[in-house]
Design a protein around this motif. Structure first.
Motif, PDB file in Angstrom:
ATOM      1  N   GLY A 172       0.813  -1.246   0.017  1.00 15.94           N
ATOM      2  CA  GLY A 172      -0.075  -0.158  -0.010  1.00 15.94           C
ATOM      3  C   GLY A 172       1.048   1.521  -0.002  1.00 15.94           C
ATOM      4  N   GLY A 173      -0.175   1.634  -0.231  1.00 19.25           N
ATOM      5  CA  GLY A 173       0.656   3.565  -0.126  1.00 19.25           C
ATOM      6  C   GLY A 173       0.765   4.665  -1.431  1.00 19.25           C
ATOM      7  N   SER A 174       0.482   5.871  -1.068  1.00 19.50           N
ATOM      8  CA  SER A 174       0.059   6.511  -2.510  1.00 19.50           C
ATOM      9  C   SER A 174       1.228   6.399  -3.546  1.00 19.50           C
ATOM     10  CB  SER A 174       0.484   8.113  -2.415  1.00 19.50           C
ATOM     11  OG  SER A 174       0.923   8.831  -1.744  1.00 19.50           O
ATOM     12  N   ILE A 175       2.412   6.075  -2.790  1.00 22.04           N
ATOM     13  CA  ILE A 175       3.315   5.457  -4.473  1.00 22.04           C
ATOM     14  C   ILE A 175       3.033   4.936  -5.307  1.00 22.04           C
ATOM     15  CG2 ILE A 175       5.746   5.690  -4.718  1.00 22.04           C
ATOM     16  CD1 ILE A 175       6.934   7.852  -2.479  1.00 22.04           C
ATOM     17  N   PRO A 176       3.267   3.051  -4.448  1.00 23.69           N
ATOM     18  CA  PRO A 176       2.456   2.990  -5.418  1.00 23.69           C
ATOM     19  C   PRO A 176       1.703   2.733  -5.918  1.00 23.69           C
ATOM     20  CG  PRO A 176       3.596   2.062  -3.190  1.00 23.69           C
ATOM     21  CD  PRO A 176       3.348   3.175  -3.012  1.00 23.69           C
ATOM     22  N   ASP A 177       0.752   2.848  -5.176  1.00 22.18           N
ATOM     23  CA  ASP A 177      -0.791   2.793  -6.029  1.00 22.18           C
ATOM     24  C   ASP A 177      -1.323   3.979  -6.924  1.00 22.18           C
ATOM     25  OD1 ASP A 177      -3.890   2.386  -5.740  1.00 22.18           O
ATOM     26  OD2 ASP A 177      -4.203   3.801  -4.857  1.00 22.18           O
ATOM     27  N   ILE A 178      -1.047   5.207  -6.901  1.00 23.99           N
ATOM     28  CA  ILE A 178      -1.041   6.289  -7.933  1.00 23.99           C
ATOM     29  C   ILE A 178       0.279   7.027  -8.468  1.00 23.99           C
ATOM     30  CG2 ILE A 178      -3.236   6.710  -7.128  1.00 23.99           C
ATOM     31  CD1 ILE A 178      -3.017   9.322  -5.158  1.00 23.99           C
ATOM     32  N   GLY A 179       1.472   6.690  -7.594  1.00 25.26           N
ATOM     33  CA  GLY A 179       2.176   7.194  -8.040  1.00 25.26           C
ATOM     34  C   GLY A 179       2.980   6.826  -9.878  1.00 25.26           C
ATOM     35  N   VAL A 180       2.771   6.019 -10.294  1.00 21.83           N
ATOM     36  CA  VAL A 180       2.348   5.173 -11.784  1.00 21.83           C
ATOM     37  C   VAL A 180       1.644   6.437 -12.391  1.00 21.83           C
ATOM     38  CG1 VAL A 180       0.229   3.783 -11.665  1.00 21.83           C
ATOM     39  CG2 VAL A 180       2.252   3.389 -13.095  1.00 21.83           C
ATOM     40  N   TYR A 181       0.857   6.616 -12.146  1.00 18.58           N
ATOM     41  CA  TYR A 181       0.034   8.097 -12.817  1.00 18.58           C
ATOM     42  C   TYR A 181       1.263   9.306 -12.865  1.00 18.58           C
ATOM     43  CZ  TYR A 181      -3.634   4.740 -12.677  1.00 18.58           C
ATOM     44  OH  TYR A 181      -4.540   3.533 -13.112  1.00 18.58           O
ATOM     45  N   ALA A 182       1.270   9.788 -11.877  1.00 16.96           N
ATOM     46  CA  ALA A 182       1.807  11.263 -11.652  1.00 16.96           C
ATOM     47  C   ALA A 182       3.515  10.827 -12.229  1.00 16.96           C
ATOM     48  CB  ALA A 182       1.942  10.932  -9.988  1.00 16.96           C
ATOM     49  N   TYR A 183       3.860  10.155 -11.951  1.00 18.57           N
ATOM     50  CA  TYR A 183       5.065   9.992 -12.607  1.00 18.57           C
ATOM     51  C   TYR A 183       5.254   9.912 -14.122  1.00 18.57           C
ATOM     52  CZ  TYR A 183       6.223   9.497  -7.290  1.00 18.57           C
ATOM     53  OH  TYR A 183       6.086   9.427  -6.582  1.00 18.57           O
TER      54      TYR A 183
END
Length: 324
Positions: A172-183
């Protein structure tokens, strides 16, 4: 084109709300089976797909000779394991993001894909949406002049401690969950890779709930500054902006298009009226499934490979390593 028979490993809420209906609705696809030991979880899938076969285990679905491709919406830490098992069972694979927890885990999956002669990829659905194809085209054409800055915000508020997105043991966490979109949205649109990065990360119970990343991306025409915020503890917000010396591109609903709002782009150019493009009624999940089918049946190009996923995960790894 002969439809591809799909199976889903696990009756996740996301599969029920989005990918199950998308597979059922897509041309070139047929939703044939679901793996779950829970009749209660299977029931709503059967409601929209009455002919669905329900297997009581993931292994049983992989042994189903009628299933050609599997969609994997399992917890993040299980993605590589079950993608490898699906390839070994002779199935094509569409696995939810992040497909791995570290970039180095994707190499064996690429090798297994090539050895099996099958197709496997990460379910990075935004690259199938025409708004992102348009952004990439505008940047390639130099519509905003020299790209000098890109910034991204993606947040939602999910304080439930029992949710898998808030549990370290399930990735879990924001980086694994939605970091792929932001990056990777910026990586994809600007054909860029990260230079130096610096991350400010806030955690709760072992998972990041806020991450602010600043630094540089390097594209075909040189470097540009970059900033991104992901959070699972802020009011919902999503937006991407690309800013050049002669204009600006704003992606209003970049990630959950059609769910969080209508997809739309604004192109602002010095001395010209704004140009606004809207995309009503487009389902990027359906487009993803249809492109998957065309790639397998007809050899059509597919915009997101395991190699792309590995480069995206490498940026996630770099973000974590750059924590201030």
């Amino acid at each position: 084109m002969k439809p591809i028979n799909w199976g889903i490993l696990g009756a996740s809420n996301f599969a029920l709300k989005h990918m199950g209906p998308a597979i059922h609705a897509a041309s070139g696809a047929r939703l044939g089976a679901l793996a779950t030991s829970s009749p209660e979880k299977a029931a709503p899938f059967c409601a929209f797909c009455p002919d669905l076969r329900v297997h009581d285990s993931y292994d049983a679905l992989l042994a189903d000779p009628e299933i050609e491709a599997v969609y994997i919406p399992l917890p993040n830490t299980l993605h590589i394991e079950w993608s490898l098992k699906a390839l070994a069972a002779g199935k094509h694979v569409l696995c939810e993001k992040p497909i791995a927890m570290r970039a180095e885990e994707i190499g064996p999956l690429i090798a297994a894909r090539d050895a099996a002669g099958l197709f496997a990829t990460e379910a990075y659905m935004i690259v199938h949406h025409p708004q992102w194809e348009q952004v990439r085209e505008w940047l390639d054409e130099g519509q905003i002049g020299e790209l000098r800055h890109a910034d991204v915000v993606f947040s939602f508020n999910n304080p439930d401690p029992a949710n898998i997105r808030n549990r370290a043991e399930t990735g879990g966490g924001s980086i694994p969950d939605i970091g792929v979109y932001a990056y990777s949205s910026v990586r994809y649109a600007a054909r860029a890779e990260p230079g130096a990065l610096r991350a400010l990360i806030r955690r709760e119970n072992g998972v990041d709930v806020f991450a602010q990343v600043t630094g540089e991306m390097i594209g075909p025409q040189g470097g540009f500054s970059y900033s991104a915020i992901t959070s699972t503890r802020l009011h919902p917000r999503q937006e991407v902006t690309f800013q050049g010396d002669r204009g600006l591109i704003r992606v209003h609903v970049p990630f959950n298009a059609g769910v969080a709002g209508e997809a739309a782009l604004t192109l602002q150019r010095t001395g010209e009226p704004d140009r606004v493009l809207r995309y009503p009624g487009i389902n990027q999940y359906v487009l993803q499934v249809e492109n998957f089918a065309r790639h397998i049946r007809e050899g059509a190009p597919y915009p997101w490979t395991l190699e792309d996923a590995r480069a995206g995960q490498a940026m996630i790894d770099k973000v974590r390593a750059s924590e201030a």
